[in-house]
Design a protein around this motif. Structure first.
Motif, PDB file in Angstrom:
ATOM      1  N   ARG A   1     -88.011 114.335  24.897  1.00  0.00           N
ATOM      2  CA  ARG A   1     -88.245 112.981  25.117  1.00  0.00           C
ATOM      3  C   ARG A   1     -86.919 112.190  25.251  1.00  0.00           C
ATOM      4  O   ARG A   1     -86.128 112.692  24.493  1.00  0.00           O
ATOM      5  CB  ARG A   1     -88.975 111.971  24.191  1.00  0.00           C
ATOM      6  CG  ARG A   1     -90.594 111.935  24.535  1.00  0.00           C
ATOM      7  CD  ARG A   1     -91.314 111.316  23.576  1.00  0.00           C
ATOM      8  NE  ARG A   1     -92.042 112.406  22.799  1.00  0.00           N
ATOM      9  CZ  ARG A   1     -92.340 112.242  21.446  1.00  0.00           C
ATOM     10  NH1 ARG A   1     -91.723 111.149  20.752  1.00  0.00           N
ATOM     11  NH2 ARG A   1     -92.929 113.060  20.829  1.00  0.00           N
TER      12      ARG A   1
ATOM     13  N   ASP B   1     -85.922 106.214  24.496  1.00  0.00           N
ATOM     14  CA  ASP B   1     -85.241 105.021  24.675  1.00  0.00           C
ATOM     15  C   ASP B   1     -83.764 105.097  24.636  1.00  0.00           C
ATOM     16  O   ASP B   1     -82.948 104.148  23.899  1.00  0.00           O
ATOM     17  CB  ASP B   1     -85.641 103.939  23.639  1.00  0.00           C
ATOM     18  CG  ASP B   1     -85.604 102.713  24.040  1.00  0.00           C
ATOM     19  OD1 ASP B   1     -85.219 102.432  25.458  1.00  0.00           O
ATOM     20  OD2 ASP B   1     -86.469 101.792  23.669  1.00  0.00           O
TER      21      ASP B   1
ATOM     22  N   LEU C   1     -81.385 105.462  29.269  1.00  0.00           N
ATOM     23  CA  LEU C   1     -82.314 105.375  30.299  1.00  0.00           C
ATOM     24  C   LEU C   1     -81.725 105.105  31.646  1.00  0.00           C
ATOM     25  O   LEU C   1     -81.962 105.787  32.797  1.00  0.00           O
ATOM     26  CB  LEU C   1     -83.491 104.570  30.248  1.00  0.00           C
ATOM     27  CG  LEU C   1     -84.408 104.633  28.925  1.00  0.00           C
ATOM     28  CD1 LEU C   1     -85.355 103.752  28.762  1.00  0.00           C
ATOM     29  CD2 LEU C   1     -85.050 106.003  29.120  1.00  0.00           C
TER      30      LEU C   1
ATOM     31  N   ASP D   1     -90.391  93.902  30.613  1.00  0.00           N
ATOM     32  CA  ASP D   1     -91.530  95.028  30.508  1.00  0.00           C
ATOM     33  C   ASP D   1     -92.874  94.601  31.589  1.00  0.00           C
ATOM     34  O   ASP D   1     -93.174  95.468  32.021  1.00  0.00           O
ATOM     35  CB  ASP D   1     -91.958  95.501  29.067  1.00  0.00           C
ATOM     36  CG  ASP D   1     -92.504  96.576  29.159  1.00  0.00           C
ATOM     37  OD1 ASP D   1     -92.502  97.725  29.885  1.00  0.00           O
ATOM     38  OD2 ASP D   1     -93.593  96.559  28.126  1.00  0.00           O
TER      39      ASP D   1
ATOM     40  N   GLU E   1     -95.871 103.062  31.594  1.00  0.00           N
ATOM     41  CA  GLU E   1     -94.926 104.169  31.126  1.00  0.00           C
ATOM     42  C   GLU E   1     -95.838 105.469  30.911  1.00  0.00           C
ATOM     43  O   GLU E   1     -97.277 105.557  30.501  1.00  0.00           O
ATOM     44  CB  GLU E   1     -94.828 103.832  29.662  1.00  0.00           C
ATOM     45  CG  GLU E   1     -93.383 103.274  29.379  1.00  0.00           C
ATOM     46  CD  GLU E   1     -93.333 103.084  27.890  1.00  0.00           C
ATOM     47  OE1 GLU E   1     -93.529 104.192  27.312  1.00  0.00           O
ATOM     48  OE2 GLU E   1     -93.283 102.026  27.416  1.00  0.00           O
TER      49      GLU E   1
ATOM     50  N   PRO F   1     -86.353 104.018  35.558  1.00  0.00           N
ATOM     51  CA  PRO F   1     -85.759 104.321  34.313  1.00  0.00           C
ATOM     52  C   PRO F   1     -86.483 103.555  33.118  1.00  0.00           C
ATOM     53  O   PRO F   1     -86.498 104.215  32.112  1.00  0.00           O
ATOM     54  CB  PRO F   1     -84.354 103.751  34.264  1.00  0.00           C
ATOM     55  CG  PRO F   1     -84.168 102.926  35.504  1.00  0.00           C
ATOM     56  CD  PRO F   1     -85.315 103.316  36.558  1.00  0.00           C
ATOM     57  N   TRP F   2     -87.067 102.503  33.501  1.00  0.00           N
ATOM     58  CA  TRP F   2     -87.371 101.670  32.411  1.00  0.00           C
ATOM     59  C   TRP F   2     -88.690 102.378  31.732  1.00  0.00           C
ATOM     60  O   TRP F   2     -88.964 102.223  30.572  1.00  0.00           O
ATOM     61  CB  TRP F   2     -87.916 100.240  33.073  1.00  0.00           C
ATOM     62  CG  TRP F   2     -88.275  99.287  31.902  1.00  0.00           C
ATOM     63  CD1 TRP F   2     -89.766  98.902  31.536  1.00  0.00           C
ATOM     64  CD2 TRP F   2     -87.591  98.517  30.947  1.00  0.00           C
ATOM     65  NE1 TRP F   2     -89.883  97.974  30.646  1.00  0.00           N
ATOM     66  CE2 TRP F   2     -88.306  97.633  30.282  1.00  0.00           C
ATOM     67  CE3 TRP F   2     -86.367  98.075  30.978  1.00  0.00           C
ATOM     68  CZ2 TRP F   2     -88.094  96.741  29.234  1.00  0.00           C
ATOM     69  CZ3 TRP F   2     -85.918  97.190  30.222  1.00  0.00           C
ATOM     70  CH2 TRP F   2     -86.790  96.813  29.174  1.00  0.00           C
ATOM     71  N   GLN F   3     -89.407 102.913  32.725  1.00  0.00           N
ATOM     72  CA  GLN F   3     -90.784 103.443  32.262  1.00  0.00           C
ATOM     73  C   GLN F   3     -90.442 104.835  31.501  1.00  0.00           C
ATOM     74  O   GLN F   3     -91.643 105.244  30.804  1.00  0.00           O
ATOM     75  CB  GLN F   3     -91.622 103.611  33.503  1.00  0.00           C
ATOM     76  CG  GLN F   3     -92.228 102.830  34.357  1.00  0.00           C
ATOM     77  CD  GLN F   3     -91.332 101.663  34.993  1.00  0.00           C
ATOM     78  OE1 GLN F   3     -90.294 102.036  35.191  1.00  0.00           O
ATOM     79  NE2 GLN F   3     -91.903 100.558  35.579  1.00  0.00           N
ATOM     80  N   LEU F   4     -89.507 105.379  31.478  1.00  0.00           N
ATOM     81  CA  LEU F   4     -89.263 106.539  30.801  1.00  0.00           C
ATOM     82  C   LEU F   4     -89.240 106.728  29.283  1.00  0.00           C
ATOM     83  O   LEU F   4     -88.966 107.777  29.009  1.00  0.00           O
ATOM     84  CB  LEU F   4     -87.831 107.288  31.356  1.00  0.00           C
ATOM     85  CG  LEU F   4     -88.169 108.048  32.654  1.00  0.00           C
ATOM     86  CD1 LEU F   4     -86.828 108.573  33.237  1.00  0.00           C
ATOM     87  CD2 LEU F   4     -89.017 109.361  32.475  1.00  0.00           C
ATOM     88  N   ARG F   5     -89.261 105.559  28.950  1.00  0.00           N
ATOM     89  CA  ARG F   5     -88.777 105.503  27.504  1.00  0.00           C
ATOM     90  C   ARG F   5     -89.380 106.439  26.395  1.00  0.00           C
ATOM     91  O   ARG F   5     -88.412 107.268  25.753  1.00  0.00           O
ATOM     92  CB  ARG F   5     -89.291 103.976  26.897  1.00  0.00           C
ATOM     93  CG  ARG F   5     -88.801 103.975  25.435  1.00  0.00           C
ATOM     94  CD  ARG F   5     -89.125 102.472  25.042  1.00  0.00           C
ATOM     95  NE  ARG F   5     -90.475 102.282  25.119  1.00  0.00           N
ATOM     96  CZ  ARG F   5     -90.908 101.209  24.181  1.00  0.00           C
ATOM     97  NH1 ARG F   5     -90.460 100.818  23.314  1.00  0.00           N
ATOM     98  NH2 ARG F   5     -92.423 101.185  24.428  1.00  0.00           N
ATOM     99  N   LEU F   6     -90.627 106.621  26.326  1.00  0.00           N
ATOM    100  CA  LEU F   6     -91.179 107.595  25.427  1.00  0.00           C
ATOM    101  C   LEU F   6     -91.843 108.784  26.038  1.00  0.00           C
ATOM    102  O   LEU F   6     -92.706 109.199  25.448  1.00  0.00           O
ATOM    103  CB  LEU F   6     -92.171 106.724  24.506  1.00  0.00           C
ATOM    104  CG  LEU F   6     -91.472 105.789  23.494  1.00  0.00           C
ATOM    105  CD1 LEU F   6     -92.354 104.907  22.665  1.00  0.00           C
ATOM    106  CD2 LEU F   6     -90.205 106.276  22.611  1.00  0.00           C
ATOM    107  N   THR F   7     -91.839 108.887  27.280  1.00  0.00           N
ATOM    108  CA  THR F   7     -92.370 109.789  27.976  1.00  0.00           C
ATOM    109  C   THR F   7     -91.962 111.224  27.770  1.00  0.00           C
ATOM    110  O   THR F   7     -90.641 111.255  27.460  1.00  0.00           O
ATOM    111  CB  THR F   7     -92.048 109.419  29.640  1.00  0.00           C
ATOM    112  OG1 THR F   7     -92.432 108.247  29.889  1.00  0.00           O
ATOM    113  CG2 THR F   7     -92.942 110.750  30.231  1.00  0.00           C
TER     114      THR F   7
END
Lengths: 366, 347
Positions: free
Chosen positions: A306, A309, A312, B281, B291, B309-315
């Protein structure tokens, strides 16, 4: 169990006996020197994950695991800078980490303060690496005494230009992006002082330039890729200058456009810069990593796949993201070397492919 | 730990900040570090430590005259070692790739969907958790590289296959990222293709489907035209949403949002302080997508190619090293990985 413990002790003793230690050191030097012969990433980021699990697996205190992690960091930084990496970014502390136990957070903060203070005592040594330290993140969240240590270390190394160490300390990428957006909105919501009236024309220059830019983007993707490559190969200082020059240019054009654009609005209402001028460069320049070369390689240890955060905005395009299974305190040249060699290998293949595609395109054109 | 070439005594001293019971001063620490440090950039004279290394490795560099400048010898050594390392690793990489290919072929034979949802359901039956929102990155291949998925048809075929697997696994949401966004121009056609693929998997019990893209209205065909909608109108009928993403939905959308916010700030309807992560968000979730829980790459390495990029946080990001092209076992193994389950080859 006891046998393996004994074995590992013996190995430790052997590895740290002066002659062996000396040859290992020489071997490291040679390997790093050899690595330098190939392409080296300009910007590498590390997610230092696995300190706590390492501590749990080895039955030591969590805090001890973190300080072992710091040693791993020192080792890997040495490798990076000797190999010629210009910017290293590390994920030291996430804003989310404040949710951990108070004991652990306090210990981490104390460690950060101690190490930063120690660093400040060795200004001359840091100069040899030519590295300057920058702390990226939301500094309002840390205590004043830590802030002081940060400021001291940053000020002490600010004059070094050869390499940069970014420490992301209370950081999350969403926080960074939000900040960048806020800053952009802030600059664009301040009226421009200079408002000389000019002739009003029915066409908007911004629109036209945008249109042209869009068409250029559509028609010559290879060119832009080449530009990107060119900008990658230059040193960060010159690319920074380039960025600065570009920034200056764009801001000057924006004001010029606004001057011609604003004929209708002169008088009562204040003039603002045109939001249509916001591009992804604007946001990139407002990120905490502004002016640094694009991220080439992101490494995350401990097998978690992962981004959590981190970087990104910076890593979602052409960055190679590598997930390793080893825990961070174990991470060393011996883990890093295969990653770098593989990166070099891939880079070489990409370049070959580009060359082939370019030559075939030239062939069809003829 | 000890492989750095620092002795036990020294490393202990560093760790505790003490040596022989006394506190280390900054000077002492510097002395201890001296031999590991790089040379002072000002002094170009060769250091002492480099000469023994020359003797030791003089066997390799015997063709070079040893009286040359040490820089040349060292450089030659580095080039030689680099060549050796590159060669060894390229052999290693090739072997590893063939090993992985064989392994994935074996798994592909053992687990095959046979276009039957029941088989897919049996494959994933033991998994404790499934992603609610699955995302995949696909490539638009200009030319055919022995995978048979070149051009728009090949891409569309991949999309249909993945949609059918997703529906069979019971995952309600699938977003498909493809950099150029070509498919977005053919949403009704895509819908038709996926529907017919679902029909070939499920027969008449196929789940309902809607295909959409950001900034484009969701496409569900007129209900009267498809008879399956009439008889399958029960509430328990599964539904699959397919979302098509492209590189515009990444940075460009965030820039559009910034522009809008700047506009609002200029007209005074919004203060810059009001911009916070929650606002961004909420806006991006609305405009692009939420997400994803799991992102599956079918490429041999992880490069995100402009994924929002914003959606990738905890993917969770899954890829199969050295894999090329879309196939069922990558999909299946990503689900196993997501559920932290072991995939047994010899069951």
């Amino acid at each position: 169990m006891a046998d393996s413990l004994h074995n590992s002790r013996f190995r430790k003793w052997l590895a740290s006996s002066p002659p062996v230690a000396w040859s290992v050191r020489q071997l490291r030097e040679i390997l790093i020197g050899a690595l330098r012969q190939g392409p080296i990433p300009n910007h590498v980021a590390f997610v230092m994950d696995g300190n706590r699990r390492f501590a749990r697996d080895h039955h030591i205190e969590t805090v001890e695991g973190h300080s072992l992690g710091f040693e791993a960091l020192a080792r890997i930084l040495e490798v990076c800078y000797k190999a010629g990496v210009k910017v290293v970014t590390i994920y030291a502390f996430s804003i989310e980490n404040f949710k951990r136990s108070k004991h652990e957070v306090d210990a981490l903060m104390a460690m950060a303060k101690l190490k930063l203070n120690q660093l400040s005592e060795h200004g001359a040594l840091l100069d040899r690496y030519g590295a300057s330290i920058r702390i990226l993140g939301n500094r309002d969240l840390v205590k004043p005494d830590v802030q002081e240590a940060i400021d001291k270390a940053v000020a002490l190394t600010a004059h070094n230009k050869k390499a940069i160490l970014n420490v992301c300390f209370p950081y999350t990428s969403r926080d960074e992006i939000t900040h960048a957006v806020k800053k952009t909105v802030d600059t664009y919501s301040k009226p421009i002082e200079n408002n000389t009236p000019s002739v009003k024309r029915p066409f908007s220059e911004t629109h036209i330039t945008q249109h042209i830019r869009k068409q250029m983007l559509k028609t010559v993707p290879e060119d832009s890729a080449e530009n990107l490559q060119a900008s990658r190969s230059v040193s960060p200082s010159s690319s920074k200058e380039l960025d600065a020059a570009e920034g200056g240019q764009s801001s000057s054009t924006s004001t010029a456009i606004n001057l011609s654009d604003k004929g209708d609005a002169h008088g009562a209402s204040p003039t603002y810069p045109d939001p249509e001028n916001i591009t992804h460069e604007t946001l990139t320049d407002n990120m905490l990593t502004a002016g640094m070369p694009p991220l080439d390689l992101l490494i995350r240890t401990s097998g978690v796949q992962r981004l959590s955060d981190f970087m990104l905005w910076q890593c979602h395009e052409d960055t190679s993201v590598v997930f390793l299974d080893c825990l961070w305190p174990e991470f060393d040249l011996w883990h890093f070397l295969p990653v770098l060699v593989e990166w070099q290998w891939q880079r070489k293949k990409i370049q070959e492919q580009e060359r082939i595609s370019r030559s075939t395109q030239n062939g069809t054109r003829k | 730990m000890a492989s750095t070439g620092v002795t036990i005594k020294e490393s202990a001293a560093f760790r505790r900040g003490k040596m022989d019971g006394k506190e280390l001063t900054a000077k002492q620490r510097e002395q201890m570090m001296e031999k590991i440090l790089p040379l002072d950039p000002d002094s170009s004279s060769p250091s002492r430590s480099s000469s023994p290394s020359r003797q030791k490795y003089s066997k390799q560099t015997s063709r070079q005259s040893p009286k040359r400048k040490p820089g040349v010898v060292k450089r030659f050594l580095y080039v030689a070692v680099h060549a050796i390392i590159s060669f060894l690793f390229s052999v290693f990489f090739r072997f590893r790739r063939s090993y992985r290919l064989v392994k994935s072929r074996v798994i592909a034979v053992m687990y095959h969907h046979h276009r039957t949802p029941e088989f897919i359901q049996r494959d994933i039956k033991q998994l404790e958790r499934l992603p609610k929102h699955l995302s995949v990155i696909l490539d638009f291949n200009e030319s055919d590289e022995d995978q048979g998925d070149a051009g728009l048809e090949g891409l569309l075929n991949n999309v249909c296959e993945i949609a059918a697997w997703t529906a069979s696994a019971g995952i309600p949401m699938l977003s498909i990222y493809e950099k150029t966004g070509k498919l977005k121009n053919y949403i009704p056609y895509t819908h038709d293709s996926i529907t017919s693929m679902l029909e070939s998997y499920f027969g008449s019990r196929k789940p309902s489907l809607s295909v959409r893209a950001p900034h484009v209205q969701s496409y569900t065909p007129p209900r009267s035209s498809s008879p399956s909608h009439v008889n399958g109108n029960k509430s328990d009928q599964p539904h699959l949403t397919v979302l098509l993403l492209s590189s515009e939905d990444g940075r460009d959308t965030m820039i559009d949002l910034t522009k809008t916010l700047a506009d609002m700030a200029q007209s005074g309807t919004l203060r810059p302080e009001q911009v916070d992560a929650n606002l961004i968000d909420a806006e991006l979730c609305e405009a692009v997508s939420t997400e994803p829980d799991l992102l599956v790459l079918f490429s041999p390495t992880v490069t995100l190619k402009g994924y929002p990029p914003w959606q990738l946080r905890l993917t969770e990001i899954f890829h199969l090293p050295d894999n090329k092209g879309v196939n069922y076992q990558v999909f299946l193994r990503s689900l196993y990985n997501f559920a932290k389950a072991e995939m047994r080859v010899g069951r």
